[in-house]
Design an enzyme around this catalytic site. Structure first.
Site, PDB file in Angstrom:
ATOM      1  N   GLU A 184      64.217 -16.400 -79.900  1.00 50.74           N
ATOM      2  CA  GLU A 184      63.725 -15.966 -78.837  1.00 50.74           C
ATOM      3  C   GLU A 184      61.889 -17.203 -77.737  1.00 50.74           C
ATOM      4  O   GLU A 184      62.352 -16.982 -76.985  1.00 50.74           O
ATOM      5  CB  GLU A 184      63.043 -14.719 -78.536  1.00 50.74           C
ATOM      6  CG  GLU A 184      64.158 -13.767 -79.664  1.00 50.74           C
ATOM      7  CD  GLU A 184      65.538 -13.303 -79.036  1.00 50.74           C
ATOM      8  OE1 GLU A 184      65.202 -13.865 -77.306  1.00 50.74           O
ATOM      9  OE2 GLU A 184      66.514 -14.196 -79.000  1.00 50.74           O
ATOM     10  N   HIS A 243      63.624 -19.793 -76.739  1.00 48.51           N
ATOM     11  CA  HIS A 243      63.997 -20.078 -74.763  1.00 48.51           C
ATOM     12  C   HIS A 243      62.814 -19.960 -74.130  1.00 48.51           C
ATOM     13  O   HIS A 243      62.717 -20.274 -72.586  1.00 48.51           O
ATOM     14  CB  HIS A 243      64.859 -18.493 -74.589  1.00 48.51           C
ATOM     15  CG  HIS A 243      65.933 -18.057 -75.270  1.00 48.51           C
ATOM     16  ND1 HIS A 243      66.771 -19.110 -74.649  1.00 48.51           N
ATOM     17  CD2 HIS A 243      66.665 -17.538 -75.833  1.00 48.51           C
ATOM     18  CE1 HIS A 243      67.750 -18.357 -75.018  1.00 48.51           C
ATOM     19  NE2 HIS A 243      67.758 -17.677 -76.076  1.00 48.51           N
TER      20      HIS A 243
END
Length: 862
Positions: free
Chosen positions: A316, A319
């Site tokens: 995450e 990202h």
């Protein structure tokens, strides 16, 4: 050669299909008459209620003369909409079926800048998408999940990734609620028991990355990062946040170093969400996680849980650069977002936590069985509807990351890193396409990266590489890997290949780019053995002659590393699926590795061998399978025992769990079952006193042999525990209760308020164990289908046929086709799911018919 009339017909059909596809795209994409510049949203939110109200102001530019503007919308009701600019207009709204809202004006709007304001109301979603409400121990919370196309359920917005604009949120909520969004709070104002939170404006973001959370949270500060940040948890769960607080700064720093670019958002909050259909979501500055991933206790958790924790956080946070800072133009490049984050997470996890041995988790092994199916689409493909995005989405993670790893190893890590850095800097705060990354990698490497990557991501499946040796000469040829019994068009790839080979104490490597169907090369010497995929870096399968394969297997213990031995086992399994070898040869190979020096390799061999039992057991061999357990499983269990030794490797604990499950379920091993029941009972009151590697298996086995009182105890703890891991373990165990009356109770419980939409598939997991249990489950599934359909998140509805656990049952397939067939026009993507189910079932049946004699040959020779 086609006749002229057939060619003309083909042209007409192709033209018609193109027109239909374009027309369908226009139905789902927003009309390009206007584009947003920035958006402000004001929410009035109270988690105790069932609806909310909102007001949004969108500064936009009308691009051409028009009497309407389109934006996206689902579920909400517009109370008033007005456009102010060169001309003012009160707009009439019409909610379209394709997730759009058309706002019409009686006068023609000329190109220029305008301000659009909308007042609206909407319900909180209860299926884990959009702005949704969930209860945790009876306490209501609000969360968002906007990817792929669910921001439109909460906000009237231009809900397409290319519209990347600043957002500014203002949220009014009861005084006793804590409120978080993508950015820091600038100020708060209290009035009549309500607090209004004014959040800073975001950098340009696509709508799917906007996020908020509201509830009586517990909040812990994370120190040591380049920006402020918190771990945010539901009540009574912050005691499990220490591991996240420890690991997040390390992961963030490693990513900043890799990109040579600081994290760009003003804060980094991470939220543990009790109801969440995904593992996590990379919302800029407010990352959300399924709580059993973010909140773990390393002292009482498995290596798998720790790996998942670290890996998902790294995914995450990766990202934040790739996906957030640089965003795809359209969903056809979602594969690259997820592939990159998956690849990057594996790199960071191995760098920071080598003891987790993530280098032995080969993503291609999870991708290839699905990618080989003739019905599988490429990971980069045209996307119109949400079902196009979700079709094969898991493959985008696993195949995409494996392909990126292959290219990185081909180019060299330093070169690949520089290309990534150049790409991120060039497209920061903008949108980009896959070709933009390929161009940057090509520039720094002076290699044709685009052709290599395009051959893997724009085609389904993967190459089967065949190597024939003649002294020092090797002939390499490629063809599409095809499962025997399926048909698929011929394909070729541009394949980076590194061979390793040896003779005596000598070893050598040879790297080539195979860009034709066949190529001849000369080796440095005539090898005794050859490994076609050095260090398992390539995304391809390989085939050797019978003698060459036998030689490689015999040299494997001393010449191949653990990663290569794992790849060898997976590759041999694939050769059997393609019809290159038979099941007897596969099972003989697997049996050679059951006592491998590395427990992870031994476990892989054991679990692959035992999976043949599930596939091939029938009346002709029921008694023969007992010999398999006597010959291989029981001796291994005697070696490892029921209890862990101090400081034993995690891989040893993992193989013990596999052995315990096999013997308890398949041979009804009474010593194990007696021990399991005691440990499962202890786990309900003192989970920290039970071996974490065995806890889930203990609960499932105890349920399988359990009674009504045990089910009652499971439910009670499940409904009251504040430990997310314990809750998930119990959820996964309840589906295993054996007697039909208890199985029926569990199935009915799955439809109760205690099981959320995102938990639903967990509780069903044990119902495929055994023909009678499967039959009862399927009957229940069809009887309660309408309620089930209501519980599923929208993106998952097309996958409903796969919840039937019947991949090798022709009668079950026929029943599913009859049941789901009439719904194909109602549920997007269902038609393809039925085709995939049909192919998988027929392939399984054909393989069983083809290989049963060979399997029995192996069993008879034990």
């Amino acid at each position: 050669m086609l006749s002229k009339s057939l060619i003309f017909s083909a042209i007409l059909l192709a033209t018609s299909a193109s027109v239909d596809a374009q027309s369908n795209a226009e139905l789902h994409r927003l009309a390009t008459v206007a584009k947003p510049i920035e958006q402000a949203v004001t929410f009035n939110l109270d988690p105790s209620k069932e609806r909310f109200s909102g007001h949004t102001t969108i500064k936009l530019e009308v691009l051409k003369a028009t009497q309407f503007i389109e934006l996206n919308g689902l579920d909400y009701a517009i109370n008033a909409a007005e456009l102010v600019g060169k001309a003012s207009c009160e707009l009439r709204d019409k909610m379209l079926e394709t997730g759009k809202v058309r706002l019409s004006c009686e006068k023609t709007l000329q190109p220029g800048r305008y301000t659009l304001t909308i007042d609206y109301t909407a319900p909180y979603n209860r299926n884990s998408v959009g702005l949704y409400k969930t209860l945790d121990n009876g306490v209501p919370y609000l969360f968002t999940q906007f990817q792929m196309s669910d921001a439109r359920r909460a906000i009237p917005t231009f809900d397409e990734p290319e519209y990347k604009i600043p957002f500014q949120l203002t949220i009014t909520a009861p005084d006793d609620q804590k409120v978080f969004a993508n950015t820091p709070v600038l100020e708060t104002k209290k009035s009549n028991g309500m607090t209004t939170h004014y959040f800073d404006k975001t950098p340009p973001l696509p709508s799917y990355l906007v996020a908020l959370s509201v509830g009586p949270f517990e909040v812990l500060d994370v120190k040591g990062m380049s920006v402020p940040g918190n771990i945010i948890t539901p009540q009574k769960k912050s005691n499990l946040a220490a591991y996240s607080i420890e690991n997040t700064p390390k992961i963030l720093k490693a990513l900043e170093d890799y990109f040579d670019l600081p994290y760009v958002y003003k804060k980094l909050d991470q939220v543990a969400v009790p109801e969440f259909p995904f593992g996590a979501m990379e919302n800029a500055g407010l990352v959300t996680y399924r709580e059993d991933i973010l909140l773990i206790d390393p002292a009482t958790s498995t290596r798998q849980a720790q790996t998942s924790h670290v890996n998902v956080i790294a995914h995450e946070l990766a990202h934040q650069w790739y996906g957030n800072l640089v965003t795809m133009k359209w969903w056809n490049d979602l594969w690259l977002n997820e592939a990159f984050a998956t690849w990057m997470a594996a790199k960071i996890t191995l760098q920071l936590f080598p003891e987790l041995e993530t280098n032995l988790s080969l993503s291609q092994h999870s991708a290839m069985p699905y990618d080989a199916q003739a019905t599988t689409s490429p990971i980069r493909k045209p996307v119109i509807t949400e079902s196009d995005v979700t079709d094969g989405l898991g493959l985008a993670y696993s195949k995409g990351s494996a392909v990126l790893y292959m290219v990185e190893q081909w180019l060299g890590e330093a070169v690949f890193k520089q290309g990534m850095r150049n790409y991120i800097r060039k497209f920061a705060y903008k949108n980009a396409e896959a070709k933009d990354l390929w161009n940057e990698l090509g520039k720094v490497s002076n290699k044709d990266v685009a052709t290599v990557l395009n051959s893997f991501v724009s085609q389904a499946s993967f190459p089967l590489l065949t190597i024939k040796l003649d002294g020092q000469n090797a002939t390499l040829s490629q063809q599409r890997f095809v499962i025997k019994g399926q048909e698929a068009a011929a394909q070729t790839w541009h394949i980076p290949i590194t061979l390793r080979y040896g003779k005596g104490d000598k070893t050598a490597t040879k790297t080539i780019l195979l860009d034709s169907k066949t190529q001849q090369i000369k080796l440095d010497f005539e090898p005794e053995w050859i490994l076609p995929n050095d260090n398992a870096t390539g995304y391809y399968r390989w085939d050797l002659s019978e003698s060459q394969l036998a030689s490689l297997i015999s040299h494997a213990p001393n010449k191949l590393n653990e990663r290569e031995r794992l790849d060898l086992l997976s590759n041999v399994d694939a050769l059997m699926e393609s019809g290159k070898i038979n099941a007897n040869a596969l099972m003989l190979t697997l049996s050679e590795f059951i006592n491998d020096t590395h427990p992870k390799v031994a476990k892989a061999a054991l679990t692959q061998l035992l999976s043949q039992h599930k596939q091939y057991e029938d009346d002709s061999n029921k008694l023969l399978w007992k010999k398999l357990y006597t010959t291989y499983v029981e001796p291994a269990f005697s070696r490892y025992g029921l209890k862990a030794n101090a400081n034993e490797p995690a891989a040893t604990s993992e193989i013990r769990a596999a052995l315990v499950r096999a013997l308890a379920f398949e041979t009804k091993h009474q010593t194990i079952i007696t021990h399991v029941k005691k440990q499962a009972s202890l786990y309900l009151t003192s989970p920290d006193k039970v071996d974490p590697y065995l806890a889930r298996s203990f609960l499932q086995i105890a349920a399988y042999y359990g009674d009504a009182e045990l089910l009652k105890s499971y439910k009670k703890v499940f409904e009251t525990t504040n430990n997310p891991t314990q809750r998930t373990n119990l959820l996964l165990a309840m589906g295993y209760f054996g007697p039909q009356e208890l199985q029926q109770q569990v199935l009915d419980y799955a439809l109760s308020e205690h099981v959320t939409a995102s938990d639903f598939n967990y509780i069903l997991s044990g119902n495929g164990k055994g023909d009678e249990r499967k039959a009862l489950y399927q009957k229940w599934f069809y009887q309660h289908f309408e309620r089930l359909k209501e519980r599923f998140p929208p993106f998952a509805k097309s996958q409903l046929p796969f919840y039937l656990f019947s991949y090798c049952d022709a009668d079950a397939l026929k029943q599913a086709q009859q049941f789901f067939g009439p719904m194909q026009n109602e549920i997007e993507g269902l038609s393809k799911s039925l085709k995939q189910l049909e192919l998988a079932t027929n392939t399984c049946i054909m393989q069983k018919q083809r290989e049963l004699v060979s399997v029995n040959q192996f069993l008879n020779n034990l």
